[in-house]
Design a protein around this motif. Structure first.
Motif, PDB file in Angstrom:
ATOM      1  N   ALA A  18     -20.252 -24.296  27.464  1.00 22.07           N
ATOM      2  CA  ALA A  18     -21.556 -23.995  26.880  1.00 22.07           C
ATOM      3  C   ALA A  18     -21.529 -24.262  25.375  1.00 22.07           C
ATOM      4  N   GLN A  19     -20.449 -23.850  24.726  1.00 25.19           N
ATOM      5  CA  GLN A  19     -20.335 -24.083  23.283  1.00 25.19           C
ATOM      6  C   GLN A  19     -20.340 -25.579  23.001  1.00 25.19           C
ATOM      7  N   LYS A  20     -19.600 -26.345  23.829  1.00 26.66           N
ATOM      8  CA  LYS A  20     -19.515 -27.792  23.621  1.00 26.66           C
ATOM      9  C   LYS A  20     -20.861 -28.455  23.914  1.00 26.66           C
ATOM     10  N   ALA A  21     -21.492 -28.005  24.972  1.00 26.73           N
ATOM     11  CA  ALA A  21     -22.775 -28.614  25.343  1.00 26.73           C
ATOM     12  C   ALA A  21     -23.812 -28.376  24.254  1.00 26.73           C
ATOM     13  N   GLY A  22     -23.810 -27.171  23.705  1.00 25.86           N
ATOM     14  CA  GLY A  22     -24.749 -26.874  22.631  1.00 25.86           C
ATOM     15  C   GLY A  22     -24.526 -27.771  21.427  1.00 25.86           C
ATOM     16  N   THR A  23     -23.271 -27.984  21.096  1.00 29.18           N
ATOM     17  CA  THR A  23     -22.937 -28.866  19.989  1.00 29.18           C
ATOM     18  C   THR A  23     -23.423 -30.290  20.279  1.00 29.18           C
ATOM     19  N   LEU A  24     -23.195 -30.748  21.505  1.00 28.83           N
ATOM     20  CA  LEU A  24     -23.658 -32.091  21.879  1.00 28.83           C
ATOM     21  C   LEU A  24     -25.175 -32.197  21.781  1.00 28.83           C
ATOM     22  N   TYR A  25     -25.849 -31.117  22.180  1.00 28.01           N
ATOM     23  CA  TYR A  25     -27.311 -31.136  22.084  1.00 28.01           C
ATOM     24  C   TYR A  25     -27.735 -31.412  20.644  1.00 28.01           C
ATOM     25  N   GLN A  26     -27.086 -30.743  19.711  1.00 31.03           N
ATOM     26  CA  GLN A  26     -27.423 -30.948  18.304  1.00 31.03           C
ATOM     27  C   GLN A  26     -27.081 -32.359  17.840  1.00 31.03           C
ATOM     28  N   ILE A  27     -25.890 -32.814  18.215  1.00 36.98           N
ATOM     29  CA  ILE A  27     -25.403 -34.094  17.682  1.00 36.98           C
ATOM     30  C   ILE A  27     -26.119 -35.269  18.333  1.00 36.98           C
ATOM     31  N   LEU A  28     -26.300 -35.181  19.644  1.00 32.47           N
ATOM     32  CA  LEU A  28     -26.889 -36.319  20.364  1.00 32.47           C
ATOM     33  C   LEU A  28     -28.384 -36.123  20.618  1.00 32.47           C
ATOM     34  N   GLN A  29     -28.854 -34.910  20.419  1.00 32.34           N
ATOM     35  CA  GLN A  29     -30.264 -34.571  20.663  1.00 32.34           C
ATOM     36  C   GLN A  29     -30.739 -35.012  22.051  1.00 32.34           C
ATOM     37  N   ASP A  30     -29.854 -34.760  23.012  1.00 24.78           N
ATOM     38  CA  ASP A  30     -30.196 -35.034  24.413  1.00 24.78           C
ATOM     39  C   ASP A  30     -30.454 -33.672  25.069  1.00 24.78           C
ATOM     40  N   GLU A  31     -31.659 -33.464  25.549  1.00 26.87           N
ATOM     41  CA  GLU A  31     -32.050 -32.144  26.039  1.00 26.87           C
ATOM     42  C   GLU A  31     -31.296 -31.680  27.277  1.00 26.87           C
ATOM     43  N   LYS A  32     -30.644 -32.622  27.978  1.00 24.34           N
ATOM     44  CA  LYS A  32     -29.913 -32.182  29.170  1.00 24.34           C
ATOM     45  C   LYS A  32     -28.827 -31.166  28.791  1.00 24.34           C
ATOM     46  N   TYR A  33     -28.277 -31.321  27.578  1.00 27.74           N
ATOM     47  CA  TYR A  33     -27.237 -30.390  27.147  1.00 27.74           C
ATOM     48  C   TYR A  33     -27.831 -29.012  26.841  1.00 27.74           C
ATOM     49  N   ALA A  34     -28.987 -29.014  26.223  1.00 27.64           N
ATOM     50  CA  ALA A  34     -29.642 -27.735  25.927  1.00 27.64           C
ATOM     51  C   ALA A  34     -30.012 -27.022  27.230  1.00 27.64           C
ATOM     52  N   LYS A  35     -30.494 -27.805  28.170  1.00 27.22           N
ATOM     53  CA  LYS A  35     -30.902 -27.225  29.450  1.00 27.22           C
ATOM     54  C   LYS A  35     -29.703 -26.613  30.179  1.00 27.22           C
ATOM     55  N   TYR A  36     -28.591 -27.296  30.112  1.00 27.54           N
ATOM     56  CA  TYR A  36     -27.368 -26.789  30.753  1.00 27.54           C
ATOM     57  C   TYR A  36     -26.986 -25.425  30.177  1.00 27.54           C
ATOM     58  N   VAL A  37     -27.026 -25.323  28.856  1.00 29.90           N
ATOM     59  CA  VAL A  37     -26.680 -24.055  28.198  1.00 29.90           C
ATOM     60  C   VAL A  37     -27.698 -22.980  28.582  1.00 29.90           C
ATOM     61  N   LYS A  38     -28.935 -23.360  28.507  1.00 32.26           N
ATOM     62  CA  LYS A  38     -29.990 -22.394  28.836  1.00 32.26           C
ATOM     63  C   LYS A  38     -29.852 -21.879  30.268  1.00 32.26           C
ATOM     64  N   ASP A  39     -29.682 -22.810  31.205  1.00 30.38           N
ATOM     65  CA  ASP A  39     -29.559 -22.405  32.607  1.00 30.38           C
ATOM     66  C   ASP A  39     -28.365 -21.478  32.811  1.00 30.38           C
ATOM     67  N   MET A  40     -27.264 -21.830  32.152  1.00 24.75           N
ATOM     68  CA  MET A  40     -26.078 -20.985  32.312  1.00 24.75           C
ATOM     69  C   MET A  40     -26.323 -19.593  31.741  1.00 24.75           C
TER      70      MET A  40
END
Ligand code: CA
Ligand code: CA
Ligand code: CA
Ligand code: MG
Ligand code: MG
Ligand code: MG
Ligand code: MG
Lengths: 737, 737
Positions: free
Chosen positions: B82-104
């Motif tokens: 989750a920590q890594k996915a959130g970071t990726l969301y910021q860096i790559l601005q791909d919402e799939k990562y934000a959604k993954y964190v949110k769902d979890m």
């Protein structure tokens, strides 16, 4: 003299150098200096060594020491440096190098004729410069090359002095003066033969060359005489000389009967003299002898190493010896240049990081520089043993790029360095030992350990059957540990099949190790899709004629994690027995009666997990052992083993699976797949016709392996009812569910 | 609440992300994507991991297992991902990562309030997701970062749901719900404090932030209560909270009292919360607290590793943990960016091969790419222990570039993970252990070994004095092995001097370990020009008040080569004793009465030779030992030791030299310098005033070392007649001929 018709006098006047380095080779090398980093670095390294020695001055002390002592090490360094200096003289054409060689040779010339035999008495064939003729022969192999490179630098008178007072008497001493050394079929003699042959080529002496190639006519040695290692000096019908030595120990596929550690050592004189002959007397065809067996031998040697390039410790092999050894630089450069310019050899040469300073090394350096190197991926191989390849053999079954490597030994005795280890095996994962072969008990060149020579524990432990991952019957080694008996026999291949990635099988029998008992061992490397990694299925079927005790040990490294059986640690540790190697095993744990049909043992080594699953007889005892009893001088490593003891059994079958799985990292502290995928292992049936075993996985699948015990043909059709199911298949084995 | 005046409400509206990754950091990172290989590779690696997890789907199982079991490992992976996915969301601005964190997070939200405490009972502070609050705190430290990165992605209603049902009750559970966990001075509490503080920063919750920084006002815990490891939960006068935890375990120079293994683990919450504070509340000055002790702590950690980057196994340390650990990536990146941009840190970052995905990692990657890295050469260091650095300490004396490294421990107890090892040492050559500290008896995260937790042998062996290279008196551990007593004391530095390349000395005393007995140990790393390598001179002077038995073991690895004394191997191996660790030692050899004034023992390890030369008392017994007795489950490694037993002695001195020399290669089979350069070692005098020892070399030179025992001042002048010669010098010691 038999065969002497092969040696007709050479026709053209000899040019020098011509022995290893050739005149044309020198020309080509000089034209490429500064252009090939690998070659230039090799020159620079050699130059640094030789310059340091020249600065130190030449010392040729009165011989006095065993290996490791000053005079021994000094003389050894002398011949190595003389050979290098001579090469540098040719390549760099700086006379200081020629002068260094000349001065050294004349110091030897001044002392040689007056030298008595070496004062140390341990060898069956004492040298003059060294304690054994073997080392004197090493000296001559190198000095012949050194002499060749400065031949034209010397006056005719100087050459005559050296030849009359040093080289010829030296060659005579190690040949006619020591027939018990020179006339054997043994790596010692190979060195002796090569030494005499090489100086013969430089001196253009056909009589010496005949002696080198075909041995002494009459050596006066009694049959059955032994050397100080217990090896035979002479057996009935034995030929002698270089060609006989080339004939006998190599199988047609290039397997060397003593195993890779000694092959590595032996290859140098074989190759270097064969190259000398190829350069000077190609008409004799030594390099091509026995259908290119020497080049095949190079490949065999490469294939008898693990993923890290370390040789399998078959017979008396010191662990750690590897493809990085200088003999392997010679082997690989030679096989590349005089063979088929195989580009996969270049990747090994690149790893070695150096090349020979001759035309072959030049060719390798050029090809590496041209980017021609391709990966050398070791294949599964099955090498026959014996001159005709029909005296058993050694199979190496590999999965992936040496990710899992099984070494199965069903060979002949392997001469005096052989072990009593019929149907034994070792197993490697990524070059790490999973099931170890102990190797030898010797610390080569470490004087503090028995002068660097074989230790008593080599005979009392390392050679004994119980030191190996194979069956010992009634606490006695194969052939009663008798070398003469062992030498008459070999195991026999039942079949070998490595075409299938999902299963590779090697199977062999042994009927002579224990008269009246037939051992039949089958090892299958299986990659099942339900398993993370390939595993090894090991089936030992024993067909006895009376009730015996069978011990099957498994020598592992690393830390015990878990067993499914109960056992107790004795309050005091005692030796397991009093002879045949048993006296060296402490018993660290003894199982209670086994409760289930199969048991498991899980351990961790080099951060990887392993589980041994084994089918059990109710009467089996499982023991944890550790080497070290009756070893007050700590000559043996304190290595661990687990052993199955099955007493009062006649016909019986041991079935086991060695299953590598998972990994642990002490840095991430992540533990992955620490559990076996196997739930149970059962022998469904085992008799003269069939052996059927069933692996039940943790997800409750069955993997059934059936072996046809009396017919290994690939076309034969079989049908068997076992475990309530009927199996039909064609060929020696069935693998399915 | 004390100190709460530090926390004024923050003035500006919070932006996100701001906890670790900052909004400006994200902007800079995005501007550099594709330009910095180290950074881009780190992104790619994280992306591959997270993508694989997303493909697998989210699983938040009902908590059930201990470490190593599925639910434990799954939840652990969840917060990391989750920590890594959130970071990726910021860096790559791909919402799939934000959604993954949110769902979890919402899966956790759905279960959390209804979760009972974890079913496994072993911990003194059971968590809900994990079996101990420690792991729950890990979860929150990571999830706070994950939440911060997707904060703006969520609606205000979603945030309220998560905060009300998950984050706040979670923070309450590990703090007010478990004061015995939250309010300690212990690495457990540091995690708890950091976890609460980090979620407080994201939620902008000042009350939680105060709780994190200063602990709970009233925890209701009795003084003297212990946790399941035997550590105290609370002692008199104890403060609590993050700042107290930062205050207490670190000395001013950054030494962490539990040792580097636990420091590595503890550093992450210290640093990550300090960075969070630095980014959000620089006014509180947490990162600068105690004169930049956190940055100093990073350097201390680096310096407490051997040449291979593996941490010294002081106290409960698992061997193999190294500078490659992810916590060290955080430490090094942080110390570089928030510290002084020390270019030598970049070489360590380059070895690590990865960087943090935030502004500090970006800075490191940029600097490496710009070629700014310089080698990090570890210095000799002497770290005081205790909050004020005056409770003993640990000295690391290095020769060359970590070619020889002495670790001398004269510290305080080191909290619950401390060992009874006053004045013990370990020694390394090129990162290989010469004299080993056993480390802990635990297989972290390996479930098959006691669930991955501390094994009984940690207390019965690893912590005991006899498990260490120091003196055991009358077969009893220091302080009688009593933690409460040991915690009240520490050894004292006598002096430390490392300015001179030819000799570096550390000397310390211990008077509390054995009441009535004073131990004074002096270790000198000496490079004498007659020796190939530096050697270690070890002098232990004992000033007793009655006749005692003193045991001084030396735990080595590798193979025994030679001893100058005679000894016998017992026919059966028995344990050396029945308690205090002695019950775990097999006796493999026992010397006959020593014949000379000094004796030698030579061994080989990792292809390098070593000789231990020791001065002898006629009554000394020398024993070879091996760990493993009374260890039926093989929880201990079967490691070797040699031990001097001096019985019925009151005042006595042990003098020894550990001398690395030479090398052996199993590839070239060359043995170089296999012999000690020492002929004899004698104690010329040893009393309250002076200890004088003489080394006689094989070429008959004398090296005399004299220690002034009652005055360590550098200016004091001394004069001593010893061994028929008069010595005059200034300062604590004399070294000469
Ligand atoms: Ca039978
Ligand atoms: Ca006194
Ligand atoms: Ca006293
Ligand atoms: Mg063997
Ligand atoms: Mg046969
Ligand atoms: Mg310790
Ligand atoms: Mg004190």
């Amino acid at each position: 003299m038999i065969c002497s018709f092969f040696i007709a006098p050479s026709l053209q006047a000899k040019e020098h150098p011509s022995l290893i380095l050739t005149k044309q080779g020198v020309k080509d090398i000089r034209a490429n200096l500064g252009k090939l980093p690998v070659f230039d670095n090799a020159v620079k390294q050699v130059q640094a060594q030789v310059d340091a020695e020249i600065a130190l001055g030449i010392d040729t002390p009165i011989p006095k020491d065993y290996s490791g002592g000053y005079t021994h090490e000094r003389h050894k360094l002398n011949f190595v440096m003389a050979q290098k200096a001579g090469t540098l003289y040719q390549i760099l054409q700086d006379e200081k190098y020629a002068k260094y060689v000349k001065d050294m040779l004349f110091q030897y010339e001044a002392m040689y004729l007056d030298l008595p035999v070496h004062p140390k008495p341990r060898s069956y064939a004492r040298g003059k410069i060294f304690w054994q003729c073997l080392n004197d022969s090493n000296w001559l192999v190198y000095m012949a090359q050194a002499y060749d490179t400065i031949y034209d630098y010397l006056t005719a008178a100087e050459r005559k002095t050296l030849e009359d007072n040093l080289f010829r008497p030296f060659a005579d001493f190690i040949s006619t003066g020591n027939p018990q050394f020179f006339n054997r079929i043994h790596n010692h003699s190979t060195w002796g033969n090569a030494a005499v042959g090489m100086i013969a080529l430089v001196m253009d002496d056909d009589e010496l060359l005949e002696r080198a190639l075909y041995g002494l006519d009459d050596d006066g040695i009694e049959f059955g005489t032994k050397d100080d290692d217990g090896g035979f000096l002479k057996v009935e019908g034995q030929k002698a000389g270089f060609l006989a030595n080339l004939e006998d120990p190599f199988s047609p596929s290039g397997y060397f009967t003593e195993g890779p550690y000694y092959q590595r050592y032996a290859m140098y004189p074989f190759l270097v003299f064969a190259l000398g002959m190829e350069n000077s007397r190609p008409d004799v065809g030594v390099l091509q002898h026995k259908d290119d067996v020497l080049i095949k031998g190079v490949y065999a040697l490469l294939n008898l190493s693990d993923k890290k390039g370390e040789f399998f410790a078959l017979n008396d092999g010191q662990k750690g010896m590897s493809l990085m050894a200088k003999e392997l630089v010679t082997a690989v450069n030679t096989a590349y240049y005089y063979g088929d310019q195989d580009p996969t050899l270049l990747s090994i040469a690149a790893d070695q990081g150096t090349v020979l300073l001759d035309q072959s090394g030049l060719a390798v350096a050029k090809a590496i520089e041209a980017g021609k190197a391709k990966p050398y991926v070791k294949p599964s191989v099955n090498y026959g043993d014996g001159p005709n390849g029909d005296q058993g053999g050694v199979a190496v079954v590999r999965y992936g790029d040496s990710d899992l490597e099984l070494v199965f030994k069903y060979s002949a005795q392997g001469l005096s360095h052989g072990h009593y280890d019929k149907l034994s095996y070792s197993l490697f994962e990524g070059g790490d030992e999973v099931a170890q072969d102990y190797g030898l008990s010797r610390f080569v060149n470490i004087e503090k350990k028995g002068g660097g020579n074989y230790l008593p524990e080599n005979a009392s432990w390392a050679k004994q059957t119980i030191a190996h991952n194979t069956v010992t019957q009634n606490e006695t080694s194969h052939f009663g540990g008798d070398y003469a008996t062992g030498s008459q026999h070999h195991s026999d291949l039942y079949f070998y099949e490595s075409n299938n990635d999902a299963v590779q099988v090697v199977s062999a029998t042994e009927v002579n190790a224990y008269p009246g008992t037939k051992l039949h061992r089958t090892m299958a490397v299986i990659k099942d899709e339900g398993f993370e990694k390939p595993f090894l299925l090991d089936i030992v079927r024993i067909d006895g004629s009376k009730r015996n005790q069978y011990d099957l040990p498994f020598y592992f490294n690393g830390q015990v994690l878990e067993t499914t059986f109960d056992y107790e640690q004795p309050e005091k540790l005692a030796a397991l027995g009093d002879k045949n190697g048993y006296q060296h095993l402490w018993v660290e744990g003894v199982s209670k009666p086994l409760k289930s049909d199969s048991w498991q043992f899980t351990w961790i080594n080099e951060a990887k997990y392993y589980t041994l699953t084994s089918s059990a007889d109710k009467a089996d005892q499982v023991m944890f052992t550790r080497i070290g009893a009756n070893d007050p001088l700590f000559n043996l490593r304190r290595d661990a083993g687990i052993m199955i003891r099955r007493d009062k059994s006649k016909d019986t079958t041991f079935a086991s699976v060695i299953e590598p799985h998972g990994a642990y990292s002490p840095v991430t502290e992540l533990s992955l797949n620490a559990n076996s995928s196997i739930n149970a292992l059962d022998v469904l049936q085992s008799d003269d016709d069939y052996t059927a075993v069933k692996i039940t996985t943790v997800d409750d699948r069955s993997i059934v392996f059936i072996l046809a015990n009396s017919d290994a043909s690939t076309s034969k059709k079989h049908k068997l009812k076992a475990g309530g199911k009927t199996y039909k298949w064609k060929g020696a084995y069935y693998l399915g569910s």
